[in-house]
Design an enzyme around this catalytic site. Structure first.
Site, PDB file in Angstrom:
ATOM      1  N   GLY A 143      -7.788  11.145  15.859  1.00 34.80           N
ATOM      2  CA  GLY A 143      -8.376  12.415  15.470  1.00 34.80           C
ATOM      3  C   GLY A 143      -8.761  12.467  14.014  1.00 34.80           C
ATOM      4  O   GLY A 143      -8.392  11.598  13.222  1.00 34.80           O
ATOM      5  N   LYS A 198     -16.192   5.365  16.139  1.00 36.42           N
ATOM      6  CA  LYS A 198     -16.944   6.133  15.142  1.00 36.42           C
ATOM      7  C   LYS A 198     -17.206   5.356  13.850  1.00 36.42           C
ATOM      8  O   LYS A 198     -18.031   5.766  13.036  1.00 36.42           O
ATOM      9  CB  LYS A 198     -16.232   7.447  14.819  1.00 36.42           C
ATOM     10  CG  LYS A 198     -14.766   7.329  14.415  1.00 36.42           C
ATOM     11  CD  LYS A 198     -14.527   6.954  12.973  1.00 36.42           C
ATOM     12  CE  LYS A 198     -13.053   6.782  12.701  1.00 36.42           C
ATOM     13  NZ  LYS A 198     -12.757   6.300  11.352  1.00 36.42           N
ATOM     14  N   ASP A 258     -13.633  12.815  14.360  1.00 33.78           N
ATOM     15  CA  ASP A 258     -13.311  11.749  13.418  1.00 33.78           C
ATOM     16  C   ASP A 258     -14.578  11.209  12.757  1.00 33.78           C
ATOM     17  O   ASP A 258     -14.585  10.860  11.566  1.00 33.78           O
ATOM     18  CB  ASP A 258     -12.573  10.628  14.147  1.00 33.78           C
ATOM     19  CG  ASP A 258     -11.621   9.861  13.238  1.00 33.78           C
ATOM     20  OD1 ASP A 258     -11.730  10.020  12.012  1.00 33.78           O
ATOM     21  OD2 ASP A 258     -10.783   9.113  13.748  1.00 33.78           O
ATOM     22  N   ARG A 267     -14.753   5.005   1.857  1.00 31.98           N
ATOM     23  CA  ARG A 267     -15.566   3.854   1.493  1.00 31.98           C
ATOM     24  C   ARG A 267     -16.644   3.555   2.519  1.00 31.98           C
ATOM     25  O   ARG A 267     -17.664   2.949   2.195  1.00 31.98           O
ATOM     26  CB  ARG A 267     -14.659   2.636   1.279  1.00 31.98           C
ATOM     27  CG  ARG A 267     -13.788   2.771   0.034  1.00 31.98           C
ATOM     28  CD  ARG A 267     -12.823   1.627  -0.099  1.00 31.98           C
ATOM     29  NE  ARG A 267     -11.804   1.666   0.944  1.00 31.98           N
ATOM     30  CZ  ARG A 267     -10.807   0.782   1.054  1.00 31.98           C
ATOM     31  NH1 ARG A 267     -10.712  -0.204   0.185  1.00 31.98           N
ATOM     32  NH2 ARG A 267      -9.934   0.878   2.014  1.00 31.98           N
TER      33      ARG A 267
END
Length: 348
Positions: A143, A198, A258, A267
């Protein structure tokens, strides 16, 4: 009150100290061999060197040599290592955890296999346990949650996943606070896949930020292009969750949440912007002092499985134009040329 041992004093492992200790648990934070300076700093100041606020009082700190002591009588163990520490955790930590102790990991990622499959880290660790003849309950956290905002007590929604619902209920009871809200599910593959998938897509969205900076200057923010790539990312994540046999609305929402938070910090966002500005992947890594990013590794692993399954006739290239182009940027060092038209569709 539970006794909670957290192994890994990086950002997220250390951030979990806050809800764990504020829930009146006994909390032991153990550094990996790479965390020695962090643990020294914690012992001297009671604060993580990258957090602005101190840990709650009563937290105990251990160097890795004291791992067995820190594990003694622990009700459960939280694995706070990055994906680069998966093998180390399996070799150095899992064998020392007493049988039947629940393990809860924050490590996000997937491992690709030669036959075109994507395995979760709990599945990989289970192979280690089977070889050792050990029995542990492996669970994971998924999450949208950044360490800084968890430390700041921003309202956070996460999902704990594992095979045993009763174990998950105990983990939730020990960790949930007024700002750390926990759903529970036995769909480990779904949650773990969603939060790993993701990674490449967050980089893809960040590419548009860099492209717009190159065209219009750093002070200009355009959101149409970000939204277009975001929408395509959700489509591709939808297809990949179906490939994993884990397509549910809950899983997709965990991954999309997410994705959203990753686009806005970290980053992965920075390297996506640098690539969008026109840097090669090598130049972008050099700009970030040569750090190796988990998101890049996971994106390449997922893309390799997509390419394999396309060859097998299981998946279709037309369904993954965004991630396949991101893979070209990372592996073949191609220039950014987002395939906008391939995102369009026609209803029949």
């Amino acid at each position: 009150m539970a006794v909670i041992t957290i192994v890994g004093a990086g950002m997220m492992g250390s951030a979990l100290v806050f809800p764990a200790r504020e829930n009146q648990n006994e909390v032991r934070l153990v550094g990996t061999p790479l965390d020695r300076d962090i643990i020294r700093h914690c012992l001297a100041t009671g604060r993580h060197p990258k957090f602005e606020v101190p840990f709650p009082e009563g937290v105990k700190y251990y160097q890795i040599e004291a791992l067995k002591e820190a594990l003694l009588d622990a009700d459960f163990v939280i694995g706070g290592v990055s994906s680069f520490g998966v093998a180390w955790f399996a070799e150095a930590v899992l064998p020392n955890i007493p049988d039947h102790t629940p393990v809860l990991t924050v490590t996000k990622g997937l491992m690709n296999t030669d036959d075109g499959q994507l395995l979760t880290y709990p599945a990989i660790w289970q192979k280690t346990l089977d070889a050792l003849g050990k029995t542990l309950s492996l669970n994971a956290i998924g999450g949208p949650c950044t360490s800084y905002e968890l430390v700041a007590h921003d309202q956070t929604e996460v999902t704990f996943c594992g095979e045993n619902l009763e174990v998950l209920k105990r983990l939730k009871a020990a960790m949930q606070t007024s700002y750390y809200h926990i759903s529970i599910t036995t769909d480990v593959v779904g949650v773990e896949s969603a939060v790993a998938l993701k990674n490449g897509y967050a980089l893809g969205i960040a590419l548009t930020i860099g492209l717009n900076q190159r065209l219009f200057g750093n002070d200009t923010l355009h959101f149409n292009s970000q939204a277009a790539v975001f929408g395509q990312a959700v489509k591709e994540m939808h297809k990949l969750l179906a490939f994993q046999g884990a397509l549910t609305l809950d899983n997709l929402c965990v991954g999309v949440g997410d994705l959203y938070v990753t686009v806005y910090g970290g980053r992965t966002r920075l390297i996506g912007i640098l690539l969008g500005r026109g840097l090669t992947i090598d130049e972008a890594k050099a700009e970030l002092n040569g750090v190796t990013l988990e998101s890049l590794v996971v994106a390449e692993r997922v893309a390799s499985v997509i390419r394999y399954q396309i060859q097998q006739g299981v998946l279709e290239a037309k369904d993954f134009p965004l991630l396949l182009h991101i893979d070209e940027i990372l592996r073949e060092k191609k220039a950014v040329q987002i395939p906008w038209e391939s995102f369009t569709y026609q209803c029949e």
